[in-house]
Design a protein around this motif. Structure first.
Motif, PDB file in Angstrom:
ATOM      1  N   GLU A 116     -18.032  -9.706  -0.352  1.00  0.00           N
ATOM      2  CA  GLU A 116     -18.847  -9.760   0.865  1.00  0.00           C
ATOM      3  C   GLU A 116     -20.155  -8.980   0.824  1.00  0.00           C
TER       4      GLU A 116
ATOM      5  N   GLU B 134      -9.663 -14.256   7.757  1.00  0.00           N
ATOM      6  CA  GLU B 134     -10.041 -13.355   8.850  1.00  0.00           C
ATOM      7  C   GLU B 134     -10.027 -11.902   8.388  1.00  0.00           C
ATOM      8  N   SER B 135     -10.642 -11.066   9.203  1.00  0.00           N
ATOM      9  CA  SER B 135     -10.632  -9.638   8.910  1.00  0.00           C
ATOM     10  C   SER B 135      -9.181  -9.150   8.833  1.00  0.00           C
ATOM     11  N   GLY B 136      -8.866  -8.421   7.800  1.00  0.00           N
ATOM     12  CA  GLY B 136      -7.516  -7.875   7.632  1.00  0.00           C
ATOM     13  C   GLY B 136      -6.547  -8.841   6.972  1.00  0.00           C
ATOM     14  N   SER B 137      -7.025 -10.005   6.547  1.00  0.00           N
ATOM     15  CA  SER B 137      -6.100 -11.004   5.976  1.00  0.00           C
ATOM     16  C   SER B 137      -5.720 -10.687   4.523  1.00  0.00           C
ATOM     17  N   GLY B 138      -6.487  -9.838   3.855  1.00  0.00           N
ATOM     18  CA  GLY B 138      -6.085  -9.440   2.496  1.00  0.00           C
ATOM     19  C   GLY B 138      -7.079  -9.800   1.402  1.00  0.00           C
ATOM     20  N   LYS B 139      -8.295 -10.187   1.791  1.00  0.00           N
ATOM     21  CA  LYS B 139      -9.289 -10.604   0.781  1.00  0.00           C
ATOM     22  C   LYS B 139      -9.626  -9.461  -0.180  1.00  0.00           C
ATOM     23  N   THR B 140      -9.945  -8.314   0.408  1.00  0.00           N
ATOM     24  CA  THR B 140     -10.347  -7.172  -0.431  1.00  0.00           C
ATOM     25  C   THR B 140      -9.171  -6.676  -1.259  1.00  0.00           C
ATOM     26  N   THR B 141      -7.976  -6.726  -0.668  1.00  0.00           N
ATOM     27  CA  THR B 141      -6.782  -6.306  -1.427  1.00  0.00           C
ATOM     28  C   THR B 141      -6.630  -7.177  -2.661  1.00  0.00           C
TER      29      THR B 141
ATOM     30  N   HIS C 184     -15.906 -13.397   4.955  1.00  0.00           N
ATOM     31  CA  HIS C 184     -15.325 -14.035   6.143  1.00  0.00           C
ATOM     32  C   HIS C 184     -16.350 -14.976   6.774  1.00  0.00           C
TER      33      HIS C 184
ATOM     34  N   GLN D  39     -18.219  -4.149  -1.744  1.00  0.00           N
ATOM     35  CA  GLN D  39     -18.942  -4.271  -0.470  1.00  0.00           C
ATOM     36  C   GLN D  39     -20.090  -3.257  -0.362  1.00  0.00           C
TER      37      GLN D  39
ATOM     38  N   TYR E 129       0.832  -1.201   0.000  1.00  0.00           N
ATOM     39  CA  TYR E 129       0.000   0.000   0.000  1.00  0.00           C
ATOM     40  C   TYR E 129       0.874   1.262   0.000  1.00  0.00           C
ATOM     41  N   HIS E 130       1.970   1.188   0.777  1.00  0.00           N
ATOM     42  CA  HIS E 130       2.865   2.358   0.842  1.00  0.00           C
ATOM     43  C   HIS E 130       4.292   1.883   0.603  1.00  0.00           C
TER      44      HIS E 130
HETATM   45  N1  ATP Z   1      -5.920   1.681   1.809  1.00  0.00           N
HETATM   46  C1  ATP Z   1      -5.091   1.008   2.617  1.00  0.00           C
HETATM   47  N2  ATP Z   1      -3.929   1.565   3.025  1.00  0.00           N
HETATM   48  C2  ATP Z   1      -3.059   0.882   3.806  1.00  0.00           C
HETATM   49  N3  ATP Z   1      -3.265  -0.366   4.260  1.00  0.00           N
HETATM   50  C3  ATP Z   1      -4.425  -0.967   3.897  1.00  0.00           C
HETATM   51  C4  ATP Z   1      -5.386  -0.312   3.068  1.00  0.00           C
HETATM   52  N4  ATP Z   1      -6.426  -1.181   2.877  1.00  0.00           N
HETATM   53  C5  ATP Z   1      -6.122  -2.296   3.556  1.00  0.00           C
HETATM   54  N5  ATP Z   1      -4.920  -2.177   4.169  1.00  0.00           N
HETATM   55  C6  ATP Z   1      -4.260  -3.197   4.994  1.00  0.00           C
HETATM   56  O1  ATP Z   1      -4.069  -4.368   4.212  1.00  0.00           O
HETATM   57  C7  ATP Z   1      -4.363  -5.529   4.982  1.00  0.00           C
HETATM   58  C8  ATP Z   1      -5.437  -6.349   4.286  1.00  0.00           C
HETATM   59  O2  ATP Z   1      -6.653  -5.600   4.261  1.00  0.00           O
HETATM   60  P1  ATP Z   1      -7.934  -6.099   3.466  1.00  0.00           P
HETATM   61  O3  ATP Z   1      -8.957  -5.002   3.497  1.00  0.00           O
HETATM   62  O4  ATP Z   1      -7.514  -6.602   2.154  1.00  0.00           O
HETATM   63  O5  ATP Z   1      -8.400  -7.317   4.375  1.00  0.00           O
HETATM   64  P2  ATP Z   1      -9.773  -8.140   4.371  1.00  0.00           P
HETATM   65  O6  ATP Z   1      -9.394  -9.557   4.538  1.00  0.00           O
HETATM   66  O7  ATP Z   1     -10.582  -7.785   3.177  1.00  0.00           O
HETATM   67  O8  ATP Z   1     -10.493  -7.582   5.676  1.00  0.00           O
HETATM   68  P3  ATP Z   1     -12.076  -7.477   6.039  1.00  0.00           P
HETATM   69  O9  ATP Z   1     -12.621  -8.869   6.097  1.00  0.00           O
HETATM   70  O10 ATP Z   1     -12.044  -6.814   7.377  1.00  0.00           O
HETATM   71  O11 ATP Z   1     -12.726  -6.628   4.978  1.00  0.00           O
HETATM   72  C9  ATP Z   1      -4.767  -5.037   6.367  1.00  0.00           C
HETATM   73  O12 ATP Z   1      -3.626  -5.130   7.215  1.00  0.00           O
HETATM   74  C10 ATP Z   1      -5.166  -3.612   6.149  1.00  0.00           C
HETATM   75  O13 ATP Z   1      -4.887  -2.822   7.291  1.00  0.00           O
END
Ligand code: ATP
Length: 236
Positions: A178, A49-56, A211, A100, A23-24
């Motif tokens: 989701e 899990e939440s924050g695992s990277g699915k949306t990324t 999730h 979402q 991201y950075h």
């Molecule tokens: N715009 C952003 N800038 C910096 N870090 C980000 C950004 N979006 C997500 N992250 C980080 O990337 C990691 C994965 O986030 P992501 O949203 O992909 O997870 P997720 O599995 O979809 O979570 P959730 O189920 O809560 O939606 C997390 O550590 C999150 O903090």
């Protein structure tokens, strides 16, 4: 030219190789997937899990995020290395995305929301209203909502309209993030059955992010995003 991105029988809809995303620039850890493939016509439940990277991962597949390294090949087309203009065109013509928050334009009618997706894909489709009606019916929505503003619909209806909008250009790949969390259990299950049936009927490859492990039962394939992620430089 030989097809290098397919198995013997079925071509791949998604082929990831050495994918790297931060991201950075200053981030110490990066999002790294050595390899992942999904065959055309498969429906995959992507959980974690939440924050695992699915949306990324979904945003990388949708071309909303661009990887710093590696390749994403979609439907046998190098995708992540396309110019942003070509990527937008390829996405509009081949990929349906449901985010979402649905991302419907609230004050526009259902029909106008769906027409916009067709407009961006430049398909020249002149039967949008007819096809939008058919999609609404397939998604068990009354066609009377076609002329209602999106923000006057229930959350469940908005979700189905978002799916209809994603399907109007007959995508080969559907990415869904989701969308069922706001629904009660019965509506959620009915929605899932409908969505999977539609994808199977039209041989659409589906990556469905959630999730909620209850939803796994609707899929033949299920992947934990954490099992795809590796430390960069590690052997897989
Ligand atoms: N715009 C952003 N800038 C910096 N870090 C980000 C950004 N979006 C997500 N992250 C980080 O990337 C990691 C994965 O986030 P992501 O949203 O992909 O997870 P997720 O599995 O979809 O979570 P959730 O189920 O809560 O939606 C997390 O550590 C999150 O903090």
């Amino acid at each position: 030219m030989p097809n290098t991105f397919s198995s013997a029988s079925t071509p791949f809809a998604i082929h990831i190789n050495q994918l790297n995303y931060k991201y950075h620039k200053a981030d110490k850890t990066s999002f790294y997937i050595p390899t992942w493939q999904v065959k055309q016509g498969e429906q995959v439940f992507l959980h974690g899990e939440s924050g695992s990277g699915k949306t990324t991962l979904l945003n990388l597949l949708a071309g909303v995020l661009t990887p710093q390294g590696g390749d994403i090949t979609l439907l046998e087309q190098a995708f992540s290395t396309l110019s942003s203009k070509k990527r937008d065109k390829f996405r509009a013509q081949n990929i349906g995305v449901v985010f979402q928050q649905f991302n419907l334009i609230p004050y526009l009618s259902v029909l106008k929301n769906i027409q916009l997706a067709s407009y961006f894909a430049k398909t020249g489709n002149t039967k949008i209203e007819q096809e939008a009606s058919a999609l609404l019916l397939a998604l068990k929505l009354p066609t009377t909502i076609l002329h209602k503003a999106a923000n006057t619909l229930s959350v469940g209806q908005q979700q189905r309209v978002a799916i209809a909008r994603a399907l109007i250009n007959k995508p080969k790949l559907l990415l869904v993030d989701e969308p069922t969390s706001a629904l009660d259990a019965a509506s959620r299950d009915a929605f899932m059955t409908l969505l999977i049936d539609l994808c199977k009927q039209h041989s659409i490859t589906l990556v469905f992010v959630s999730h909620d492990m209850h939803l796994q039962q609707f899929f033949e394939l299920s992947v934990d995003v954490t099992s795809l992620l590796k430390e960069e430089g590690s052997k897989c």
